[in-house]
Write a protein that holds these residues in place. Structure first.
Motif, PDB file in Angstrom:
ATOM      1  N   UNK A 117       0.832  -1.206   0.000  1.00  0.00           N
ATOM      2  CA  UNK A 117       0.000   0.000   0.000  1.00  0.00           C
ATOM      3  C   UNK A 117       0.862   1.250   0.000  1.00  0.00           C
ATOM      4  N   UNK A 118       1.914   1.245   0.818  1.00  0.00           N
ATOM      5  CA  UNK A 118       2.805   2.410   0.878  1.00  0.00           C
ATOM      6  C   UNK A 118       3.541   2.606  -0.438  1.00  0.00           C
ATOM      7  N   UNK A 119       3.850   1.495  -1.112  1.00  0.00           N
ATOM      8  CA  UNK A 119       4.575   1.579  -2.379  1.00  0.00           C
ATOM      9  C   UNK A 119       3.655   1.902  -3.548  1.00  0.00           C
ATOM     10  N   UNK A 120       2.341   1.910  -3.302  1.00  0.00           N
ATOM     11  CA  UNK A 120       1.386   2.222  -4.361  1.00  0.00           C
ATOM     12  C   UNK A 120       1.178   1.091  -5.333  1.00  0.00           C
ATOM     13  N   UNK A 121       1.459  -0.147  -4.902  1.00  0.00           N
ATOM     14  CA  UNK A 121       1.283  -1.321  -5.762  1.00  0.00           C
ATOM     15  C   UNK A 121      -0.040  -1.978  -5.449  1.00  0.00           C
ATOM     16  N   UNK A 122      -0.814  -2.247  -6.473  1.00  0.00           N
ATOM     17  CA  UNK A 122      -2.081  -2.957  -6.305  1.00  0.00           C
ATOM     18  C   UNK A 122      -1.976  -4.294  -6.994  1.00  0.00           C
ATOM     19  N   UNK A 123      -2.623  -5.283  -6.440  1.00  0.00           N
ATOM     20  CA  UNK A 123      -2.666  -6.574  -7.104  1.00  0.00           C
ATOM     21  C   UNK A 123      -4.091  -6.837  -7.580  1.00  0.00           C
ATOM     22  N   UNK A 124      -4.230  -7.562  -8.684  1.00  0.00           N
ATOM     23  CA  UNK A 124      -5.577  -7.861  -9.170  1.00  0.00           C
ATOM     24  C   UNK A 124      -6.372  -8.602  -8.109  1.00  0.00           C
ATOM     25  N   UNK A 125      -7.602  -8.184  -7.903  1.00  0.00           N
ATOM     26  CA  UNK A 125      -8.465  -8.845  -6.921  1.00  0.00           C
ATOM     27  C   UNK A 125      -9.559  -9.622  -7.631  1.00  0.00           C
ATOM     28  N   UNK A 126      -9.993 -10.668  -6.982  1.00  0.00           N
ATOM     29  CA  UNK A 126     -11.042 -11.504  -7.577  1.00  0.00           C
ATOM     30  C   UNK A 126     -12.399 -10.856  -7.340  1.00  0.00           C
ATOM     31  N   UNK A 165      -3.629  -2.596 -16.388  1.00  0.00           N
ATOM     32  CA  UNK A 165      -4.197  -1.473 -15.635  1.00  0.00           C
ATOM     33  C   UNK A 165      -3.791  -1.534 -14.163  1.00  0.00           C
ATOM     34  N   UNK A 166      -3.689  -2.735 -13.616  1.00  0.00           N
ATOM     35  CA  UNK A 166      -3.280  -2.879 -12.225  1.00  0.00           C
ATOM     36  C   UNK A 166      -1.844  -2.397 -12.028  1.00  0.00           C
ATOM     37  N   UNK A 167      -1.019  -2.561 -13.071  1.00  0.00           N
ATOM     38  CA  UNK A 167       0.386  -2.145 -13.005  1.00  0.00           C
ATOM     39  C   UNK A 167       0.637  -0.904 -13.855  1.00  0.00           C
ATOM     40  N   UNK A 168      -0.301   0.032 -13.820  1.00  0.00           N
ATOM     41  CA  UNK A 168      -0.176   1.262 -14.601  1.00  0.00           C
ATOM     42  C   UNK A 168       1.185   1.919 -14.387  1.00  0.00           C
ATOM     43  N   UNK A 223       4.216  -1.970 -21.184  1.00  0.00           N
ATOM     44  CA  UNK A 223       3.915  -0.995 -20.135  1.00  0.00           C
ATOM     45  C   UNK A 223       2.761  -0.113 -20.595  1.00  0.00           C
ATOM     46  N   UNK A 224       1.765   0.042 -19.709  1.00  0.00           N
ATOM     47  CA  UNK A 224       0.632   0.922 -19.974  1.00  0.00           C
ATOM     48  C   UNK A 224       0.834   2.205 -19.190  1.00  0.00           C
ATOM     49  N   UNK A 225       0.734   3.349 -19.879  1.00  0.00           N
ATOM     50  CA  UNK A 225       0.915   4.658 -19.244  1.00  0.00           C
ATOM     51  C   UNK A 225      -0.287   5.550 -19.518  1.00  0.00           C
TER      52      UNK A 225
END
Length: 248
Positions: A117-126, A165-168, A223-225
């Motif tokens: 969360x602090x690093x701003x990384x999200x993982x895909x959720x089901x 999109x999760x790894x924008x 990479x998606x930007x």
């Protein structure tokens, strides 16, 4: 979440790998730092978990080398009965967090989630529905809605798009894509992956005039930007209220 684990103790590595898998993460174990660093330039990871001694080097030295290859990669160091001076030295060397060995499952998973969360990384959720700005993903119907229209994707296109999109703004390696979308199959042709990327770019209109670019990274992945819209008039063209596009 894709996690690299450097742990020379194979028994403890198996325990950590199982805990991470139970927490919904993909774990890639390396018995020493050398094989991890050798492949890091061609892989993408969300987190590095490493023992204080990596089998061939101290964690403090490995962290410095890792940051040259994967800048900004969060690092958690596993330590056996650490003294305060050892904790301070490890954190000052660049570690983001430290955990005592043997690890306690719930604590480790909670610390990983907090660090991500602090690093701003999200993982895909089901989840059936997922929002990324103006893009609304409906996994139940394999439909993505944006700018007043709805586009139908194939299941693999949907998984691929969600991963991007999760790894924008973060490079996603081909190995990561194959692992997530094609269930770790390595026999998938490179052209197949590129074709899916091209379809996603077209269907979701990931173009500069709409504020997005999907860039192939030679020998690595994609990479998606999200970028500033240069031509607002192009983005404001009249569109049908809703249309469905499907790939057979």
């Amino acid at each position: 979440m894709r996690i690299a684990l450097i742990e020379p103790d194979l028994r403890h590595a198996e325990i950590v790998s199982r805990l991470l898998l139970a927490g919904g993460h993909a774990c890639h174990h390396f018995p020493a730092s050398a094989p991890f660093l050798a492949g890091a330039a061609n892989e993408s990871f969300d987190l590095l978990v490493t023992d204080s001694f990596c089998g061939d080097a101290a964690a403090e030295d490995v962290i410095q080398r890792v940051r040259h290859v994967l800048p900004g990669l969060p690092v958690i160091v596993l330590m056996t009965a650490p003294r305060e001076s050892e904790l301070v030295a490890t954190l000052q060397a660049g570690a983001d967090d430290c955990l005592s060995k043997p690890v306690r499952g719930p604590e480790m998973l909670a610390r990983i989630e907090a660090l991500m969360r602090r690093a701003g990384v999200r993982r895909p959720r089901n989840r059936v529905r997922e929002m990324f700005g103006e893009y609304a993903f409906d996994a139940g119907r394999s439909v993505v809605s944006f700018r007043g229209q709805s586009v139908m994707l194939t299941p693999k296109e949907l998984q691929f798009a969600l991963l991007l999109f999760t790894n924008m703004s973060r490079p996603v390696s081909r190995a990561h894509i194959l692992e997530t979308v094609w269930s770790r199959r390595r026999d998938v042709r490179s052209r197949t992956l590129d074709t899916h990327a091209s379809r996603i770019r077209t269907k979701l209109e990931l173009r500069p005039e709409f504020g997005y670019t999907l860039t192939p990274l030679y020998g690595y992945g994609y990479r998606l930007d999200q970028i500033p819209i240069e031509n607002a008039d192009s983005a404001d063209k009249a569109r049908p209220n809703e249309r469905i596009v499907e790939t057979l």
